[in-house]
Write a protein that holds these residues in place. Structure first.
Motif, PDB file in Angstrom:
ATOM      1  N   SER A 298      40.024  28.561   5.419  1.00  0.00           N
ATOM      2  CA  SER A 298      39.992  27.317   6.207  1.00  0.00           C
ATOM      3  C   SER A 298      39.623  27.616   7.655  1.00  0.00           C
ATOM      4  CB  SER A 298      41.348  26.609   6.139  1.00  0.00           C
ATOM      5  OG  SER A 298      42.261  27.176   7.055  1.00  0.00           O
ATOM      6  N   GLN A 299      40.151  28.713   8.190  1.00  0.00           N
ATOM      7  CA  GLN A 299      39.848  29.070   9.578  1.00  0.00           C
ATOM      8  C   GLN A 299      38.370  29.422   9.738  1.00  0.00           C
ATOM      9  OE1 GLN A 299      44.311  30.889  10.027  1.00  0.00           O
ATOM     10  NE2 GLN A 299      42.605  32.288  10.102  1.00  0.00           N
ATOM     11  N   ALA A 300      37.831  30.162   8.765  1.00  0.00           N
ATOM     12  CA  ALA A 300      36.418  30.542   8.839  1.00  0.00           C
ATOM     13  C   ALA A 300      35.528  29.315   8.688  1.00  0.00           C
ATOM     14  CB  ALA A 300      36.105  31.569   7.759  1.00  0.00           C
ATOM     15  N   PHE A 301      35.949  28.379   7.837  1.00  0.00           N
ATOM     16  CA  PHE A 301      35.195  27.139   7.627  1.00  0.00           C
ATOM     17  C   PHE A 301      35.171  26.334   8.932  1.00  0.00           C
ATOM     18  CE2 PHE A 301      34.966  22.674   6.146  1.00  0.00           C
ATOM     19  CZ  PHE A 301      33.840  22.745   5.345  1.00  0.00           C
ATOM     20  N   ASP A 302      36.319  26.264   9.604  1.00  0.00           N
ATOM     21  CA  ASP A 302      36.374  25.585  10.902  1.00  0.00           C
ATOM     22  C   ASP A 302      35.479  26.286  11.922  1.00  0.00           C
ATOM     23  OD1 ASP A 302      38.015  23.576  10.096  1.00  0.00           O
ATOM     24  OD2 ASP A 302      39.834  24.306  11.078  1.00  0.00           O
ATOM     25  N   THR A 303      35.504  27.619  11.910  1.00  0.00           N
ATOM     26  CA  THR A 303      34.659  28.383  12.837  1.00  0.00           C
ATOM     27  C   THR A 303      33.191  28.041  12.620  1.00  0.00           C
ATOM     28  OG1 THR A 303      36.267  30.162  12.690  1.00  0.00           O
ATOM     29  CG2 THR A 303      34.156  30.700  13.681  1.00  0.00           C
TER      30      THR A 303
END
Lengths: 384, 305
Positions: A298-303
């Motif tokens: 999820s964090q990488a997707f947000d990035t």
């Protein structure tokens, strides 16, 4: 004839130079270097970061974004080598992807010193959030202390009076216990630093049993957490446990099994956060890779979406304009509201989640809020 | 620290030591008989754990899983002996290290390719779950107690195998003089394959036993491998007796050091500083032990020559 040859050679050289200039200019394109851990211990986290990031870029439909993926083997020296190669020969504009704080500390300052952006999808060491903050360094995940502070607040709320706390003996482990103590404020039955990579916790569990504690907080990411939870479940001790999400994440829950059921853990994201961006993300991630996304994904997707949003507003070559566009954080985050503080780390809510069994899959569901609109304490030291 | 806690920690140290012995026994046999440094021993440990997790997943039976770990590790061990290791016996130690290090990388990536990057699930069987109350009122994990018993049984079995049987005689002869035993007409290559497969099977068993209370993941073998090397260096390379003594010594030192040192430092230091210094020193303790042993007995406790 001779003159013609010389002319011809000069012409070819001139052409080469010209095309080189075009390639360098990118023409509004963005090249991203993603360095993450894809082999060895910790690879599960890197794989989720890569998959989440590539999914975000793919869904944007922006053909001007090119991603180069490289493996850092969880070794700082390799990470630095790969970063140098990406900056010098691949000529990337933005770097991202690193999972572990010690690697991020080796790469991020070098990248920003060479005028590149570094946008962290996971590691948030205190050094880069406070005095060492940099205008080209962004963190989309959290400052390391965040989830632990939320766990401390939750432990206080649960009525822990005499907690036993443990973490591995390395910088992020120390940040974890500091973060927990900052919000917990109660007495401690014991405080332990375990060896990094330790897999046997019999000795520590015996100490917990003997300590008279009324609750446990632990931060043991990855395989260490799997080992601890399995051994704790078999120990016959029945104390409430809280911890940050790293030991209760989708990447390891299946390996822990029933031992994790019902445990409260804290994170800024959960697969069941109720907003359109998150629902779409969880669905498409499942469809694309056949598993529930982890917090890292999820964090990488947000990035990825942050970069896409900035690329739509500004040319990456115009560093100042692009930085402003990043600061605006004008994208639909899987966490709902998302904004950056002065040190370019998120100000965000931390949720309390509980491990549940949904059918035959272990996952998390939100049961409350740990901390609202939390900004890290190091932001005050940052001069941005 | 109460006596009960101390006894419990001694049991924990014993269990850790016994598990190390299963790893170190194979390593020391292979080094003693063939003169080979096998860095890929940790990979065999991992293979045992993954085989056990896979079989437990299919059948739901932990004891079948243990058998599978023995068989899988023995077969893979025999295969790499026949294809790769065999060519290394006459080579320099450095070349052996290089080749077996390559095997680690190959096995790690192959395992990831087959099973994926995510850790696998392997749990202790219901019969062995829970705790038993030992004399004196100590609550101790039944599974850990079982590991201690299995380890001691394997140690006894190995002693009998080596001291009482024909195979054991050949192994001892091979340790003493490799060329002579070949000259006497013993098929040395079959003996080598057997010893290697035996060592591999023990590593696999250890991986499966430990996998049930730890994390079954790629790369799980390497930290244990380093400890196993410490054990055989302390015990004396090539000696099974030394491996047992070294393993118990390392297990006890590590476990008791981890728990006692912060307490000892706590008597004259601030609690948080005592924790930091104590745990830092505890992680060095077995290496200090190794250095101390080598200072007085350069060939290890039971080392020959």
């Amino acid at each position: 004839m001779h003159a013609f040859r010389v002319l011809g050679a000069a012409g070819i050289m001139a052409l080469g130079l010209a095309s080189g200039a075009v390639a360098d200019g990118h023409g509004g394109k963005v090249k991203i270097g993603l360095i993450t851990t894809l082999t060895g211990g910790g690879a599960a986290l890197g794989v989720d970061i890569r998959d989440g990031f590539l999914l975000g870029i793919k869904q944007s439909g922006n053909d001007g974004i090119e991603v180069v993926v490289e493996d850092d083997q969880r070794k700082p020296d390799i990470a630095v080598q790969v970063a140098d190669k990406m900056i010098q020969s691949e000529k990337v504009d933005i770097m991202t992807g690193i999972v572990f704080s010690n690697l991020a500390l080796a790469v991020a300052p070098a990248a920003t010193a060479q005028g590149k952006f570094y946008i962290s999808p996971n590691a948030g060491p205190a050094q880069l959030a406070g005095k060492g903050c940099h205008e080209n360094y962004f963190n989309v995940a959290w400052q390391n202390d965040g989830p632990h502070e939320a766990a401390g607040a939750h432990a206080k709320k649960l009525g822990f009076k005499n907690a036993f706390i443990l973490a591995p003996n390395y910088p992020a482990g120390k940040d974890a216990l500091t973060g927990f103590k900052r919000t917990y404020e109660g007495a401690l039955a014991g405080e332990l630093f375990t060896k990094l990579g330790q897999t046997d916790y019999a000795a520590e569990i015996a100490q917990i049993r003997a300590s008279g504690a009324d609750g446990i907080f632990f931060f043991l990411p990855g395989g260490m957490g799997i080992s601890f939870l399995k051994q704790y479940a078999g120990s016959g001790i029945d104390l409430p446990v809280v911890g940050p999400a790293f030991s209760f994440d989708q990447t390891i829950l299946a390996a822990v099994g029933d031992a994790a059921l019902g445990i409260h853990n804290t994170a800024q994201w959960s697969p069941d956060i109720d907003n359109a961006a998150n629902k779409a993300f969880v669905e498409t991630f499942k469809a694309e890779y056949g598993r529930i996304p982890s917090i890292y994904a999820s964090q990488a997707f947000d990035t990825a979406n942050l970069i896409v949003s900035a690329a739509a507003k500004a040319d990456v070559k115009d560093t100042d304009a692009f930085r402003e566009a990043l600061r605006e954080a004008d994208f639909a985050s899987t966490r709902g509201d998302f904004r950056f503080g002065n040190n370019q780390h998120p100000i965000q809510d931390f949720y309390v989640r509980e491990v549940i069994k949904d059918g035959d899959v272990f996952t998390n569901k939100i049961i409350g809020i740990g901390l609202e609109d939390r900004q890290d304490v190091y932001a005050a030291e940052c001069k941005l | 620290m109460t006596t009960l806690l101390l006894i419990e920690q001694v049991l924990n140290g014993l269990q850790f030591g016994v598990m190390l012995f299963l790893m170190a026994a194979g390593l020391t046999l292979i080094f003693g008989v063939m003169g080979l440094i096998n860095l890929a021993h940790g990979s065999l440990y991992m293979i045992g754990a993954f085989a056990a997790a896979a079989v437990a997943g299919w059948t739901g039976n932990f004891f079948l899983a243990l058998v599978a770990s023995l068989i899988a590790a023995a077969i893979i061990g025999a295969l790499i002996e026949l294809t790769v290791i065999r060519r290394l016996y006459d080579r320099d130690h450095l070349e052996q290290v290089l080749a077996t290090f390559a095997l680690i990388l190959i096995f790690s990536e192959a395992t990831r390719w087959v099973f994926g990057s995510f850790p696998l699930f392997l749990n202790i069987p219901d019969v062995l779950n829970g705790t038993v109350t030992l004399p004196g009122g100590i609550q101790y994990s039944l599974y850990r107690l079982t590991i201690i018993l299995i380890g001691l049984a394997v140690a006894a079995g190995l002693f009998l195998l080596i001291s009482k049987t024909r195979v054991g005689m050949r192994i001892r002869a091979g340790e003493n003089d490799r060329e002579m035993i070949a000259a006497l007409g013993v098929d040395i290559s079959v003996l080598y394959t057997m010893v290697f497969a035996l060592g591999a099977a023990l590593a696999g068993l250890s991986g499966a036993l430990v996998g049930a209370i730890q994390s079954v993941e790629v790369g799980m073998g390497e930290p244990v491998l380093i400890l196993a090397f410490v054990v055989i260096v302390i015990g004396g390379i090539g000696s099974i007796k030394g491996a047992l003594a070294g393993a118990i010594l390392v297990g006890l030192t590590d476990t008791l050091g981890r728990t006692m040192l912060p307490v000892i430092f706590g008597t004259f230091m601030e609690p948080s500083a005592a924790t930091t210094v104590g745990s830092a020193l505890a992680s060095m303790l077995i290496y200090i032990l190794m250095a101390g042993v080598l200072l007085y007995k350069p060939t290890g406790l039971f080392g020959s020559t």
